[in-house]
Design a protein around this motif. Structure first.
Motif, mmCIF file in Angstrom:
data_model
loop_
_atom_site.group_PDB
_atom_site.id
_atom_site.type_symbol
_atom_site.label_atom_id
_atom_site.label_comp_id
_atom_site.label_asym_id
_atom_site.label_seq_id
_atom_site.Cartn_x
_atom_site.Cartn_y
_atom_site.Cartn_z
ATOM 1 N N PRO A 1 0.799 -1.234 0.000
ATOM 2 C CA PRO A 1 0.000 0.000 0.000
ATOM 3 C C PRO A 1 0.824 1.273 0.000
ATOM 4 N N SER A 2 2.049 1.217 0.542
ATOM 5 C CA SER A 2 2.853 2.431 0.613
ATOM 6 C C SER A 2 4.333 2.083 0.524
ATOM 7 N N VAL A 3 4.950 2.556 -0.542
ATOM 8 C CA VAL A 3 6.385 2.379 -0.735
ATOM 9 C C VAL A 3 6.931 3.718 -1.222
ATOM 10 N N SER A 4 8.063 4.152 -0.689
ATOM 11 C CA SER A 4 8.650 5.420 -1.092
ATOM 12 C C SER A 4 9.032 5.422 -2.567
ATOM 13 N N HIS A 5 8.931 6.603 -3.195
ATOM 14 C CA HIS A 5 9.379 6.739 -4.583
ATOM 15 C C HIS A 5 10.887 6.529 -4.695
ATOM 16 N N MET A 6 11.602 6.540 -3.555
ATOM 17 C CA MET A 6 13.033 6.279 -3.559
ATOM 18 C C MET A 6 13.349 4.797 -3.390
ATOM 19 N N GLN A 7 12.305 3.965 -3.367
ATOM 20 C CA GLN A 7 12.494 2.526 -3.246
ATOM 21 C C GLN A 7 11.872 1.773 -4.415
ATOM 22 N N ALA B 1 -7.260 9.266 3.057
ATOM 23 C CA ALA B 1 -8.041 8.021 3.138
ATOM 24 C C ALA B 1 -9.343 8.244 3.898
ATOM 25 N N GLY B 2 -10.439 7.762 3.309
ATOM 26 C CA GLY B 2 -11.733 7.825 3.979
ATOM 27 C C GLY B 2 -12.340 9.216 4.030
ATOM 28 N N LEU C 1 4.948 13.139 -7.482
ATOM 29 C CA LEU C 1 5.345 11.745 -7.671
ATOM 30 C C LEU C 1 4.286 10.828 -7.081
ATOM 31 N N VAL C 2 4.060 9.696 -7.736
ATOM 32 C CA VAL C 2 2.993 8.773 -7.337
ATOM 33 C C VAL C 2 3.534 7.351 -7.286
ATOM 34 N N VAL C 3 3.393 6.701 -6.128
ATOM 35 C CA VAL C 3 3.667 5.268 -6.006
ATOM 36 C C VAL C 3 2.535 4.665 -5.181
ATOM 37 N N GLY C 4 1.694 3.880 -5.832
ATOM 38 C CA GLY C 4 0.576 3.267 -5.121
ATOM 39 C C GLY C 4 -0.328 4.327 -4.507
ATOM 40 N N GLY C 5 -0.581 4.192 -3.214
ATOM 41 C CA GLY C 5 -1.478 5.111 -2.519
ATOM 42 C C GLY C 5 -0.789 6.309 -1.910
ATOM 43 N N HIS C 6 0.485 6.506 -2.208
ATOM 44 C CA HIS C 6 1.234 7.619 -1.620
ATOM 45 C C HIS C 6 1.591 8.605 -2.723
ATOM 46 N N VAL C 7 1.256 9.873 -2.516
ATOM 47 C CA VAL C 7 1.550 10.935 -3.478
ATOM 48 C C VAL C 7 2.411 11.985 -2.792
ATOM 49 N N TRP C 8 3.463 12.426 -3.497
ATOM 50 C CA TRP C 8 4.390 13.414 -2.936
ATOM 51 C C TRP C 8 4.406 14.672 -3.784
ATOM 52 N N TYR C 9 4.386 15.827 -3.124
ATOM 53 C CA TYR C 9 4.788 17.084 -3.749
ATOM 54 C C TYR C 9 6.309 17.056 -3.698
ATOM 55 N N SER C 10 6.943 17.101 -4.867
ATOM 56 C CA SER C 10 8.378 16.866 -4.939
ATOM 57 C C SER C 10 9.182 18.164 -5.016
ATOM 58 N N LEU D 1 -7.027 9.955 -7.643
ATOM 59 C CA LEU D 1 -6.241 8.742 -7.892
ATOM 60 C C LEU D 1 -6.490 7.656 -6.847
ATOM 61 N N GLY D 2 -7.165 8.033 -5.748
ATOM 62 C CA GLY D 2 -7.399 7.079 -4.663
ATOM 63 C C GLY D 2 -6.270 7.026 -3.661
ATOM 64 N N ALA D 3 -5.408 8.049 -3.665
ATOM 65 C CA ALA D 3 -4.280 8.077 -2.724
ATOM 66 C C ALA D 3 -4.790 8.190 -1.289
ATOM 67 N N HIS D 4 -4.018 7.622 -0.370
ATOM 68 C CA HIS D 4 -4.388 7.713 1.048
ATOM 69 C C HIS D 4 -3.650 8.837 1.759
ATOM 70 N N VAL D 5 -2.626 9.421 1.100
ATOM 71 C CA VAL D 5 -1.900 10.523 1.732
ATOM 72 C C VAL D 5 -1.304 11.423 0.651
#
Length: 373
Positions: free
Chosen positions: A21-27, A182-183, A276-285, A313-317
């Protein structure tokens, strides 16, 4: 029983990340393509039955003039940090990296330690007795993070001092600001904006600010604003080819991994940002803006569009990334903290980055080098 560690193919790594569900864009594997000054390798942890149960992207930076490396796993690896047998995860990793010629290993467990609500941060900023966020009682805390820190120390890991990302001072922020999605409906998120934010978003709309998505061909426009921001805020900008390489690497892995947003007003681009978008985690970069026409509030309009798209996108954060720990009015970064928290973001403290010296002499030499440079 011990875990087996071996290099992963890009496909294996991506398949593992896709199920989390959540992995860093750096991983993700493509981040290794972004960091051209580092060698990169994907690592996998396997149970005796062959199941892949953990993954990590390690970046290897050579020491000047000798073939020894600083090994760095930014915001990773992606393993079971709650495991009571953490040694079975970390010992194979250290042995593998030592075999590659690493003299020191740095990692950033993606484990949250404490959180402060927007209201708690606002109260702390207003309190003349509060000087640092770390000294303010949190809204919530995770006992597991404290337990993890204790176990890492007993295993010989040392908590790293905060650093920058340039050169050998590899480091990611310990404190970040995140808007939970989320929610929550978009109306809920809008109500979470403070009064100033809501007023500015409305003002931008009435002034005719239009926020659009850009592409690779718009990166020079972003870069022009970015270099203006660097001059104004007194930081050293990355070169344009870095952002072009980032775009090509990330979007080749996933067309939606990196987005570019541009805020227009009467044909003039006033602000731009990467997301940046990875799964449910979105970052202002990365963000950039001009000092012109600030009264039409292009930054609020752009961030609101980005948060809205993250929700769609359905992101949780929605992650605003780093914030300052200091609450002093004299710190120029306090205004940035106010801006991010005003969007309904909570302050989040991670367990921090940790170092393991595999060669104490070289590790100490690196410390001295970084102190003197």
């Amino acid at each position: 029983m011990s875990l087996t560690l071996r290099p992963l193919t890009r496909a294996e790594h991506l398949a593992f990340v896709a199920d989390r569900p959540s992995v860093s864009h750096m991983q993700v594997p493509s981040w290794g393509d972004v960091k051209a000054d580092w060698k990169a390798e994907s690592l996998g942890w396997f149970e005796p039955d062959g199941r892949l149960v953990g993954a990590g992207l390690v970046l290897l930076r050579p020491l000047p003039r000798i073939r020894r490396y600083l090994a760095y796993l930014p915001e990773g690896p992606v393993i079971d940090w709650d495991s009571p047998e953490l040694e079975r995860w970390l010992e194979p990793m250290l042995a593998h990296l030592k075999g590659l010629g690493a003299f020191s290993v740095k990692m950033g467990p993606p484990v949250v330690a404490r959180r402060w609500s927007p209201e708690a941060v606002k109260a702390a900023i207003a309190d003349p007795e509060a000087h640092r966020l770390r000294d303010v009682p949190p809204t919530s805390s995770e006992q597991g993070a404290a337990d993890l820190a204790g176990r890492l120390r007993r295993m010989g890991w040392r908590q790293a001092e905060p650093g920058g990302e340039e050169g050998f001072a590899a480091g990611q922020p310990r404190y970040v600001c995140q808007v939970p999605l989320a929610g929550r409906s978009l109306d809920d998120i809008h109500r979470g904006l403070n009064q100033q934010w809501r007023r500015n978003v409305k003002k931008a709309e009435k002034a005719g600010v239009k926020v659009v998505r850009g592409g690779f061909e718009d990166l020079p426009v972003f870069y022009e604003l970015y270099t203006e921001t660097a001059r104004r805020d007194r930081f050293i900008p990355r070169p344009l080819p870095y952002f072009q390489r980032m775009w090509n690497a990330l979007t080749a892995e996933d067309p939606d991994r990196m987005r570019l947003y541009l805020a227009h007003h009467d044909g003039d681009v006033l602000a731009a940002a990467t997301m940046l978008v990875v799964g449910g985690h979105v970052w202002y970069s990365y963000g950039a803006s001009t000092a012109r026409k600030r009264e039409v509030q292009p930054n609020n309009a752009m961030q609101w569009r980005m948060m809205s798209d993250a929700h769609e996108l359905g992101a949780h954060v929605y992650d605003f990334r780093g914030i300052t720990d200091t609450l002093e009015e004299s710190d120029h970064l306090l205004g940035l903290l106010r801006f991010k928290v005003g969007a309904g973001g909570e302050a989040v403290e991670y367990v921090g980055e940790w170092d393991f010296p595999l060669n104490r002499l070289l590790h100490k030499a690196l410390d001295v080098y970084m102190t003197l440079r």
